[in-house]
Design an enzyme around this catalytic site. Structure first.
Site, PDB file in Angstrom:
ATOM      1  N   ALA B  66      80.717 -45.475  57.453  1.00 35.02           N
ATOM      2  CA  ALA B  66      79.687 -45.522  56.430  1.00 35.02           C
ATOM      3  C   ALA B  66      79.727 -46.881  55.737  1.00 35.02           C
ATOM      4  O   ALA B  66      80.648 -47.662  55.932  1.00 35.02           O
ATOM      5  CB  ALA B  66      79.907 -44.413  55.423  1.00 35.02           C
ATOM      6  N   GLY B 109      81.850 -42.150  59.698  1.00 34.08           N
ATOM      7  CA  GLY B 109      80.516 -41.599  59.896  1.00 34.08           C
ATOM      8  C   GLY B 109      80.020 -41.787  61.325  1.00 34.08           C
ATOM      9  O   GLY B 109      79.267 -40.965  61.847  1.00 34.08           O
ATOM     10  N   GLU B 112      81.418 -39.018  63.224  1.00 28.87           N
ATOM     11  CA  GLU B 112      80.691 -37.788  62.872  1.00 28.87           C
ATOM     12  C   GLU B 112      79.356 -37.718  63.610  1.00 28.87           C
ATOM     13  O   GLU B 112      78.922 -36.655  64.045  1.00 28.87           O
ATOM     14  CB  GLU B 112      80.480 -37.713  61.354  1.00 28.87           C
ATOM     15  N   GLU B 132      88.853 -42.244  56.821  1.00 27.77           N
ATOM     16  CA  GLU B 132      88.530 -41.899  55.431  1.00 27.77           C
ATOM     17  C   GLU B 132      89.770 -41.709  54.564  1.00 27.77           C
ATOM     18  O   GLU B 132      89.806 -42.072  53.394  1.00 27.77           O
ATOM     19  CB  GLU B 132      87.678 -40.614  55.379  1.00 27.77           C
TER      20      GLU B 132
END
Lengths: 257, 258
Positions: B66, B109, B112, B132
């Site tokens: 992200a 992300g 993901e 993360e």
């Protein structure tokens, strides 16, 4: 700039010289790191199409610097921190690597030579699987490569006896590409490396990968990979040049792309 | 073809391609980029001519997480109201197959996003991971959930706790990716696979995806009931009639998606 090695590029060949002649080019932490750095630079440099690893002075490499090693240290940590990254960098190097072995290659120095694709060896060179002589096991990928080169029986013999191997014996065992007179090592190495540097570089990378795969995969998976490899090789400029020069009955000029 | 800022789309026969296009930041996923991606997915999902969606990325990496700068100063109430992950819920409603071709980093992300796809082809240089934890947080767009459902809690915890990256080979061993390929042939092979799926009867493909997705969440009994209903439903299609007729006549079926 480097502290323990020298690095230069000449005629498409990168020369990585281990440069601690006073200690017979023994590894220390800085040298392990600098070898990795130099290999990364050579990997990314499109003008480099072959790499030579050689030793300054009398020796190729005498392995770990035992004098500066704390006896109470965790050797496993040293392997993981210093030698494994170096070995992985060599193993993943896409261009041909030549060990030019002038003199003694002992311990991890022997391992370093084994991890290269080719070994051009002077008649004064010696290899010593020295680990057993101080109560250790061969490291730095040594026993990953050695049995593949000389077979299991010879690998056990060399590793457990720990005796000096002459250049002539090494040649007999299939450990070396070529033995040359000591005085001609430099020129022979250059000629050989430059010959490789003018070959289709992408095809060399793919051949190295395929040979590695042959130890890791089942036949059907291998054949799939073979098809991918040929597809990639077939899309290179060098393939076009190879076919073109064949048709025109002239020598190909490969650009390494 | 559309006025997206962070992605672009292409159509190749019956395959709709979505290409992440922020290579200068390794395709870090910011919020507008996710919105564009979901909009593109929904557009292809509704387009009758598109049978399969192929998700790829421009540059060295698939998607490196992200956009951290974007969220650094956020507070929980702001995040609750923003409800950014609702976009990801829309992604899970796409009925058509989504195939991902992944090179370089697919982390945070980006990982993901990979886990949100149905089929994953990975380049040998692909790296996956959830870093993360190193930032004092955890995945928020389904990472913990989908990773656990794919590889089981033990391996998932190891990856999530250490934040370490794993290569394509390991991802393959754990069943996270379908195929590991040299990066040079990644897109061609992913496209070839997409086109192959695109020749299959679309309603079968659609209901198979629907049922497999349900099987992950529902009990065995419930999902088998669900499967049965979908099986019966396919007998309402022309393609079922054509498929079985062709089988009896020993010829290749011609599917129309009806």
């Amino acid at each position: 700039m480097y502290e323990t090695i020298l690095y230069k590029v000449k005629n498409k060949v990168a020369y990585l010289t281990l440069n601690r002649p006073d200690s017979l080019n023994a590894f220390n932490e800085i040298m392990n790191k600098e070898i990795v750095q130099a290999l990364k630079i050579a990997e990314k440099d499109p003008s480099v199409r072959a790499l030579v690893i050689q030793g300054a002075g009398r020796a190729f490499c005498s392995g770990e610097d035992l004098k500066s090693l704390d006896k109470n240290i965790d050797l496993g940590e040293i392997i993981k921190k210093r030698y494994t990254p170096m070995l992985k960098q060599i193993a993943s190097f896409s261009k041909p690597i030549i060990a030019s072995v002038n003199g003694v290659a002992a311990g991890a120095g022997f391992s370093l030579a084994l991890a290269c694709d080719f070994r051009i060896v002077s008649d004064k060179a010696t290899f010593i699987q020295a680990f057993i002589n101080i109560g250790l096991v061969p490291d730095t990928g040594n026993l990953f490569y050695l049995p593949k080169l000389v077979g299991t029986a010879k690998a056990i013999e060399l590793s457990i006896l720990g005796e000096k191997i002459t250049a002539g014996d090494a040649e007999k065992y299939g450990l070396v590409t070529k033995v040359v007179p000591f005085d001609e090592l430099e020129s022979e190495t250059e000629n050989f490396a430059e010959k490789l540097a003018n070959k289709p570089t992408k095809a060399i990378e793919l051949i190295k990968n395929l040979i590695r795969k042959s130890y890791e995969t089942r036949l059907d998976e291998f054949l799939e990979y073979e098809a991918y490899s040929q597809k990639i090789a077939g899309s290179t400029e060098d393939f076009k040049e190879g076919v073109q020069s064949f048709v025109e009955k002239r020598k190909p000029v490969f650009q390494g792309r | 073809m559309s006025n997206y800022q962070y992605i672009f789309t292409e159509i190749d026969d019956a395959v709709g391609k979505i290409i992440l296009n922020r290579p200068e930041v390794l395709n870090a996923l910011n919020r507008p980029m996710i919105t564009e991606l979901v909009n593109a997915l929904e557009t292809f999902n509704k387009n009758e001519n598109i049978k399969v969606i192929l998700l790829t990325a421009n540059g060295r990496s698939f998607a490196a997480g992200a956009d951290i700068k974007e969220m650094k100063e956020d507070d929980p109430i702001y995040l609750e109201k923003l409800d950014q992950f609702a976009e990801w819920d829309r992604m899970s409603l796409i009925k058509k197959p989504i195939i991902a071709a992944v090179q370089g980093y697919a982390v945070g992300g980006g990982f993901e996003l990979v886990l949100s796809c149905d089929i994953v082809f990975a380049a040998e240089n692909a790296k996956f991971g959830f870093p993360e934890v190193n930032l004092g947080v955890m995945p928020g767009a389904g990472g913990t959930v989908k990773l656990t459902k794919t590889i089981g809690p033990r391996k998932a915890l190891e990856w999530l706790w250490t934040g370490e990256y794993f290569d394509a080979k390991k991802a393959y061993e754990y069943g996270l990716v379908n195929r590991v390929l040299p990066v040079e042939v990644l897109f061609d092979e992913a496209m070839a696979f997409a086109k192959k799926v695109a020749t299959q009867p679309p309603l079968s493909i659609r209901l198979i995806k629907d049922t497999v997705t349900k099987a992950v969440d529902l009990s065995t009994y419930e999902s088998m009931q669900y499967e049965r209903k979908n099986f019966y439903l396919l007998f309402a299609t022309d393609d079922q009639k054509e498929g079985m007729q062709a089988f009896v006549e020993k010829r290749q079926p011609i599917f129309k998606g009806k």
